[in-house]
Motif scaffolding. Structure first.
Motif, mmCIF file in Angstrom:
data_model
loop_
_atom_site.group_PDB
_atom_site.id
_atom_site.type_symbol
_atom_site.label_atom_id
_atom_site.label_comp_id
_atom_site.label_asym_id
_atom_site.label_seq_id
_atom_site.Cartn_x
_atom_site.Cartn_y
_atom_site.Cartn_z
ATOM 1 N N ARG B 163 -1.324 -15.089 -4.496
ATOM 2 C CA ARG B 163 -0.682 -14.088 -3.635
ATOM 3 C C ARG B 163 0.371 -13.318 -4.418
ATOM 4 O O ARG B 163 0.530 -12.112 -4.270
ATOM 5 N N ALA B 164 1.111 -14.037 -5.256
ATOM 6 C CA ALA B 164 2.237 -13.426 -5.956
ATOM 7 C C ALA B 164 1.817 -12.616 -7.171
ATOM 8 O O ALA B 164 2.441 -11.605 -7.490
ATOM 9 N N PHE B 165 0.775 -13.071 -7.891
ATOM 10 C CA PHE B 165 0.461 -12.451 -9.180
ATOM 11 C C PHE B 165 -0.956 -11.908 -9.295
ATOM 12 O O PHE B 165 -1.285 -11.249 -10.282
ATOM 13 N N VAL B 230 -5.756 -19.183 3.996
ATOM 14 C CA VAL B 230 -6.390 -18.621 2.804
ATOM 15 C C VAL B 230 -7.535 -17.690 3.222
ATOM 16 O O VAL B 230 -7.673 -16.575 2.708
ATOM 17 N N SER B 231 -8.313 -18.140 4.197
ATOM 18 C CA SER B 231 -9.437 -17.323 4.681
ATOM 19 C C SER B 231 -8.942 -16.030 5.310
ATOM 20 O O SER B 231 -9.578 -14.977 5.190
ATOM 21 N N MET B 232 -7.801 -16.107 5.986
ATOM 22 C CA MET B 232 -7.221 -14.908 6.599
ATOM 23 C C MET B 232 -6.850 -13.894 5.516
ATOM 24 O O MET B 232 -7.073 -12.689 5.669
ATOM 25 N N TYR B 233 -6.292 -14.380 4.406
ATOM 26 C CA TYR B 233 -5.945 -13.473 3.312
ATOM 27 C C TYR B 233 -7.188 -12.866 2.680
ATOM 28 O O TYR B 233 -7.125 -11.787 2.092
ATOM 29 N N LEU B 234 -8.315 -13.574 2.804
ATOM 30 C CA LEU B 234 -9.567 -13.049 2.260
ATOM 31 C C LEU B 234 -10.313 -12.204 3.289
ATOM 32 O O LEU B 234 -11.337 -11.603 2.976
ATOM 33 N N GLY B 235 -9.806 -12.207 4.527
ATOM 34 C CA GLY B 235 -10.475 -11.450 5.580
ATOM 35 C C GLY B 235 -11.754 -12.103 6.081
ATOM 36 O O GLY B 235 -12.581 -11.446 6.704
ATOM 37 N N ASN B 236 -11.916 -13.392 5.823
ATOM 38 C CA ASN B 236 -13.098 -14.125 6.306
ATOM 39 C C ASN B 236 -12.821 -14.659 7.712
ATOM 40 O O ASN B 236 -12.484 -15.826 7.894
ATOM 41 N N GLU B 445 10.471 -17.434 7.707
ATOM 42 C CA GLU B 445 9.741 -18.611 7.229
ATOM 43 C C GLU B 445 8.869 -18.267 6.020
ATOM 44 O O GLU B 445 7.869 -18.922 5.760
ATOM 45 N N PHE B 446 9.254 -17.252 5.274
ATOM 46 C CA PHE B 446 8.596 -16.890 4.022
ATOM 47 C C PHE B 446 7.130 -16.482 4.232
ATOM 48 O O PHE B 446 6.292 -16.698 3.376
ATOM 49 N N ASP B 447 6.847 -15.884 5.409
ATOM 50 C CA ASP B 447 5.479 -15.462 5.721
ATOM 51 C C ASP B 447 5.321 -13.947 5.682
ATOM 52 O O ASP B 447 4.304 -13.422 5.255
ATOM 53 N N ARG B 448 6.350 -13.236 6.145
ATOM 54 C CA ARG B 448 6.249 -11.814 6.433
ATOM 55 C C ARG B 448 5.828 -10.953 5.242
ATOM 56 O O ARG B 448 5.003 -10.062 5.394
ATOM 57 N N TYR B 449 6.432 -11.181 4.068
ATOM 58 C CA TYR B 449 6.197 -10.261 2.967
ATOM 59 C C TYR B 449 4.711 -10.134 2.626
ATOM 60 O O TYR B 449 4.139 -9.039 2.657
ATOM 61 N N PHE B 450 4.065 -11.263 2.332
ATOM 62 C CA PHE B 450 2.651 -11.186 1.965
ATOM 63 C C PHE B 450 1.760 -10.908 3.174
ATOM 64 O O PHE B 450 0.655 -10.395 3.037
ATOM 65 N N ASP B 451 2.251 -11.248 4.376
ATOM 66 C CA ASP B 451 1.484 -10.972 5.583
ATOM 67 C C ASP B 451 1.287 -9.463 5.764
ATOM 68 O O ASP B 451 0.185 -9.001 6.052
ATOM 69 N N VAL B 452 2.349 -8.707 5.560
ATOM 70 C CA VAL B 452 2.269 -7.252 5.724
ATOM 71 C C VAL B 452 1.368 -6.638 4.651
ATOM 72 O O VAL B 452 0.585 -5.725 4.932
ATOM 73 N N ILE B 453 1.437 -7.167 3.442
ATOM 74 C CA ILE B 453 0.550 -6.672 2.379
ATOM 75 C C ILE B 453 -0.899 -6.964 2.763
ATOM 76 O O ILE B 453 -1.779 -6.107 2.647
ATOM 77 N N ARG B 454 -1.140 -8.183 3.257
ATOM 78 C CA ARG B 454 -2.486 -8.558 3.713
ATOM 79 C C ARG B 454 -2.979 -7.603 4.787
ATOM 80 O O ARG B 454 -4.151 -7.189 4.795
ATOM 81 N N GLN B 455 -2.086 -7.221 5.712
ATOM 82 C CA GLN B 455 -2.467 -6.344 6.816
ATOM 83 C C GLN B 455 -2.741 -4.914 6.344
ATOM 84 O O GLN B 455 -3.225 -4.084 7.122
ATOM 85 N N GLY B 456 -2.385 -4.625 5.100
ATOM 86 C CA GLY B 456 -2.608 -3.284 4.578
ATOM 87 C C GLY B 456 -1.583 -2.271 5.051
ATOM 88 O O GLY B 456 -1.814 -1.067 4.977
#
Lengths: 470, 495
Positions: B163-165, B230-236, B445-456
């Protein structure tokens, strides 16, 4: 509970032999051989054999020198030898278990945790010093003038120290200790002494020495890859020294500062040959860096050699003076041709103090400084290893000055004391250096030398004393 | 002549004796020079018994509490980039955190390598177990569980890395030869595949729960929930639905009182799916090492902390009117917490993270403030929201609304005047509602940052702070790694 029971126990065994031979006080030969075994090394690398040989030719004893009276002594000498360095960590190639982990369970209990979290070199060899020295000694004018000239080449082979390793290996210490480099110090040394007893009341001696040294790396464990070290810089991966074949060991490395951005206009006008604004995220008061590869960005590819922590010149001047009951000793010492990396200037967490020098000279508006950045030295790209932090490390010092007076024996005899001498001593009373930090004498291991990270200021010591001999 | 011969013999004898004694001496000295490392176990004596396997797995969990896993590095990499959190603390303290907030960070910044190293330390500890425990002669069930636990943490660490790199070096064994040291980045897809394999393997073996000292170890539910994420980040979305449905059938439930969910007494409660176990053990500073709460604690107050990673006004404004979670998520300067701590109006920041907060009365001088606070990695509310999102994406509006409602109902706590039930059946509107719910439910809870990126939506939401598409989806690879790899590792675009 975690109890650290680690320590070190070392054993050493040595065999030593030496022959001294002198033929008619003309030809001198010394040879020695030693075998050292150390528990710090294992297997077939445990024992090191270190020979040395020295030869001298006292030219002044030769028949053809009989007639002359210029030289009282003239001697040519040469030596070659190897020594082993035992002051290294023990068992470097023995992989051990890291027992520092403590598991904490959901019920508040604890349990021991341990694993393997280091990487060790498969073999560790002796770190060896190999030196060659050729010198000429002469005494002239009734041995009042003596002089020595030496050429030396001292190699440190397979020097043992730690180098950083890839973080992705997941070790706990992110470094590996082992045989890392071979480097040499090569140069000339000169020593001239003049001693004279002018009268029973007045005698003196003057002595001057100079050494010119060149440090060069001959081999590194990483081959063509430089060994990088981040010593005291902001950010653990902000490397400021580099050790690479053919260059001095631990040379300073980083970006080249070419000025300070005075205003937004200057930032926008600073472009590469293709017209790309090079430091678009900079703010006025930030360092302006040289875009070495002209690619329009400032990054690791723009780093250059910034300085050498190994002094080119070291020199000294010593004198003693005796006049009647007074005696005076003056010792001067200095180095030149050396740089210091002042890591103290780079604010790490923004809560450290600024030096007065920095505060008074800092950029604080258009035109205020083109060398010192703004107080935002820890922000933007300013904290990156760069030439602003590298300074001239030359110094000249009155290392020691002592004035003594011996009370005449006519007085001391009466109180049955053989000698009373009173003296005043000053150590480091006068230090001349341009370096902006507290002390230009930094020190540090081979690849981490010359970086000032909270080095204690040098202090002067003044002593008054009385020597009484009964 | 005879005398001479005698002498010769003597000399020979003496020489012989000397040589013999030297040989004996050499042998003696070899023994004398055999000094093992003092007070340290040799690696070759480790990984031989069940207790060694236990210790090696314990080490994995211990490292999860470490500074690089729970303190500054996650704040930099996983939090302050979002619109929910900012640096906090005194303006001049750790200014580099701002570089992660406004996206001016460059590859040499230290938190990058701290985060990187911390995750790879976990991975090495897992690989040590996975490489060495199989050959240990021990209880077969326990062995299988230990290997599954290691796979869970390895997957968790690689997920944080990828997620980070983006592409990262994939190490699934400990390096054997020096040629294994310097390896290139593995494409993201292959890293994700390895993560999924580990989680599938782990979920098949791990138990549903533990008792006593083992509470807090990875469970089947943890592996499934992480696999869903993990699947959510992959859109599965089918996988997300499958794994969350499984977790929802395992007996987890939302803890009734959101306001007290994050207090010490409610650690490992019915809502907990995976928490990093942290303790305060008097006389044991190594066990009491967590700084997770300390670095985020109220600054300038005894028992508080350093005041980093503070909520933004944007987050405070994101809660619906009357949502009790606002007050349970944010400590406001000047308030008195439900635990009874009066927060002075003079503290340097207007808001602090209440989810990492430990009441000041639990502070023991000489230990890190709040070192007993567990880090909530995944809780059941997250699983429900993932289930809602997956169902909505798959067109199953009814179960989507049901899962969402469970989360809102708990927050509502019986007060029907607030947080009205979401009833929209419009896919886009429901998606937005779920995303908003994730923001407020999982805030800080350290979720938001990558969550928004995932959401596009990062360019829209973080853009005003400096986030740029095709660059800031990932952080720069630490410069040290690139330098030490001599170009085997490449930098991410734009850095």
């Amino acid at each position: 509970m975690y109890v650290n029971d680690a320590g070190s126990l070392n054993t050493v065994a040595s065999y030593f032999g030496r022959i001294n031979y002198a033929f008619r006080s003309k030809y001198l030969l010394t040879a020695s051989l030693r075998a050292d075994g150390s528990s710090k090394f294992t297997g077939s690398n445990r024992w090191g054999v270190f020979p040395s040989v020295g030869a001298g030719w006292v030219i002044s004893q030769e028949d053809f020198m009989k007639g002359q009276n210029l030289f009282n002594t003239l001697k040519l000498r040469g030596s070659w030898g190897k020594i082993g360095n035992m002051s290294v960590p023990a068992n470097l190639s023995v992989l051990t278990v890291n027992s520092s982990y403590v598991y904490t369970g959901g019920d508040g209990s604890t349990a021991a945790g341990a694993s393997i979290t280091t990487i060790v070199p498969p073999v560790t060899y002796w770190e060896r010093g190999v030196g060659t020295d050729i010198g000429l000694e002469a005494a002239l004018l009734n041995s009042r003038l003596t002089a020595e000239i030496d050429y030396y080449n001292r190699k440190t082979e397979k020097a043992i120290f730690d180098i950083p390793i890839l973080g992705s290996l997941g070790t706990s210490g992110s470094s590996i200790v082992g045989n890392q480099a071979t480097f040499q110090n090569q140069g000339m040394e000169f020593l001239v002494t003049w001693k004279n007893t002018a009268s029973t009341d007045f005698s003196y001696s003057l002595s001057a020495n100079l050494a010119i040294n060149t440090n060069k790396v001959l081999e590194v464990s990483t081959g063509a890859i430089p060994i990088y070290q981040a010593v005291g810089t902001t950010g653990s991966n902000n490397y400021n020294t580099r050790t690479v074949i053919g260059e001095p060991i631990g040379e300073f490395y980083g970006l080249q500062v070419i000025g300070i951005f005075q205003n937004v206009g200057e930032i926008n006008a600073y472009k590469n040959s293709k017209g790309t604004v090079i430091q678009s995220t900079a703010v006025p008061g930030d360092f302006k860096y040289r875009d070495v590869n002209d690619d329009g960005v400032i990054d690791d590819k723009d780093r250059v050699v910034l300085g050498n922590p190994n002094p080119k010149f070291t020199y000294g001047f010593n004198s003693t003076w005796n006049f009647k009951a007074f005696d005076l000793t003056l010792d001067f010492q200095g180095v030149a041709g050396v740089q210091i990396y002042d890591a103290n200037l780079g604010l790490r967490y923004g809560t450290e103090n600024f030096t007065q020098d920095f505060w008074l000279n800092r950029w604080h508006g258009d035109g205020t400084s083109n060398t010192y950045p703004s107080a935002n030295i820890g922000g933007g790209l300013n904290y990156r290893s760069n030439s602003f932090y590298v300074e001239n490390g030359s110094y000249f010092r009155v290392r020691n000055a002592q004035l003594g007076y011996t009370i005449p024996s006519s007085i001391t005899d009466k109180i049955k004391i053989s000698k009373i001498r009173v003296y005043l001593n000053a150590q480091n009373a006068l230090n001349l250096f341009k370096y902006r930090g507290f002390s230009p004498e930094i020190g540090g291991g081979p690849t981490r030398a010359g970086v000032d990270v909270n080095v204690y200021p040098l202090y002067a010591t003044y002593t008054f004393g009385v020597n009484v001999t009964f | 002549m005879k005398i001479y011969l005698n002498k010769m013999l003597k000399v020979t004898r003496i020489t012989g004796l000397a040589i013999a004694s030297l040989l004996i001496l050499a042998r003696c000295t070899d023994k004398f020079l055999d000094v093992p490392p003092q007070g340290q176990q040799k690696a070759e004596q480790f990984f031989v018994s069940e207790s060694d396997a236990t210790k090696a797995v314990n080490a994995i969990y211990a490292n999860l509490r470490s500074w690089t896993n729970t303190a500054f590095a996650p704040i930099a990499i996983e939090s302050v980039g979002s619109d929910d959190a900012e640096k906090g603390s005194d303006p001049s303290d750790a200014t580099f955190m701002n570089d992660y907030d406004n996206f001016t960070v460059t590859s040499t910044q230290g938190q990058l390598s701290d985060f990187w190293n911390g995750q790879y330390q976990n991975i090495n500890l897992c690989n040590q177990v996975l490489d060495n425990v199989p050959s240990i002669n021990m209880d077969a069930t326990l062995k299988a569980r230990y290997l599954a636990e290691a796979k869970f943490v390895r997957a968790y660490s690689y997920f944080r890395l990828v997620r980070a790199f983006g592409d990262v070096p994939l190490r699934l064994t400990t390096p054997v030869n020096t040629s294994d040291y310097n390896i290139p980045r593995t494409p993201k897809a292959a890293v994700y595949a390895a993560i999924e394999q580990d989680l599938t393997d782990a979920a098949a073996v791990l138990p549903q729960s533990y008792t006593g000292a083992s509470v807090g170890r990875a469970t089947k539910g943890a592996a499934l929930a992480l696999h869903a994420k993990v699947s959510m980040y992959l859109g599965n979305w089918t996988d997300v639905k499958t794994y969350t449905d499984l977790v929802m059938g395992m007996g987890y439930s939302l803890y009734s009182d959101f306001g007290n969910l994050f207090r010490i007494a409610n650690e490992n409660c019915s809502e907990s799916i995976f928490e990093i176990q942290c303790s305060l053990v008097l006389g044991n500073s190594a066990a009491s090492s967590s700084q997770y709460s300390q670095v985020q604690g109220v600054r300038s107050v005894t028992g508080g902390g350093w005041g980093f990673n503070v909520p933004t006004q944007s987050l405070a404004d994101a809660f619906e009117t009357g949502d009790p979670r606002r007050d349970a998520t944010i400590i406001f300067r000047g308030e008195t917490t439900t635990a009874g701590d009066a927060i002075p109006a003079t503290v340097p920041n207007p808001m602090y993270n209440e989810k990492s907060y430990v009441p000041f009365s639990l502070f023991v001088s000489g230990y890190n403030e709040g070192c007993q606070q567990n880090v909530r990695v995944i809780r059941y509310a997250d699983v429900l929201l993932m289930n809602a999102e997956a169902n909505n994406e798959l067109g199953n509006t009814v179960p989507a609304l049901a899962s969402l409602e469970l989360v809102r109902a708990r927050a509502r706590a019986g007060n029907n005047a607030i947080l009205p039930k979401v009833v929209t059946t419009d896919k886009d509107a429901l998606r937005t509602a779920i995303w908003n719910e994730r923001r407020v439910e999982l805030a800080m809870e350290f979720d938001r940052y990558f969550d928004v990126i995932r959401q596009g939506r990062a360019a829209t939401i973080f853009g005003p702070k400096g986030w740029k598409a095709n660059k800031n989806e990932v952080w720069p690879i630490p410069q040290s790694e690139i330098d030490l790899s001599v170009g085997v590792l490449t930098q991410n675009p734009g850095y």
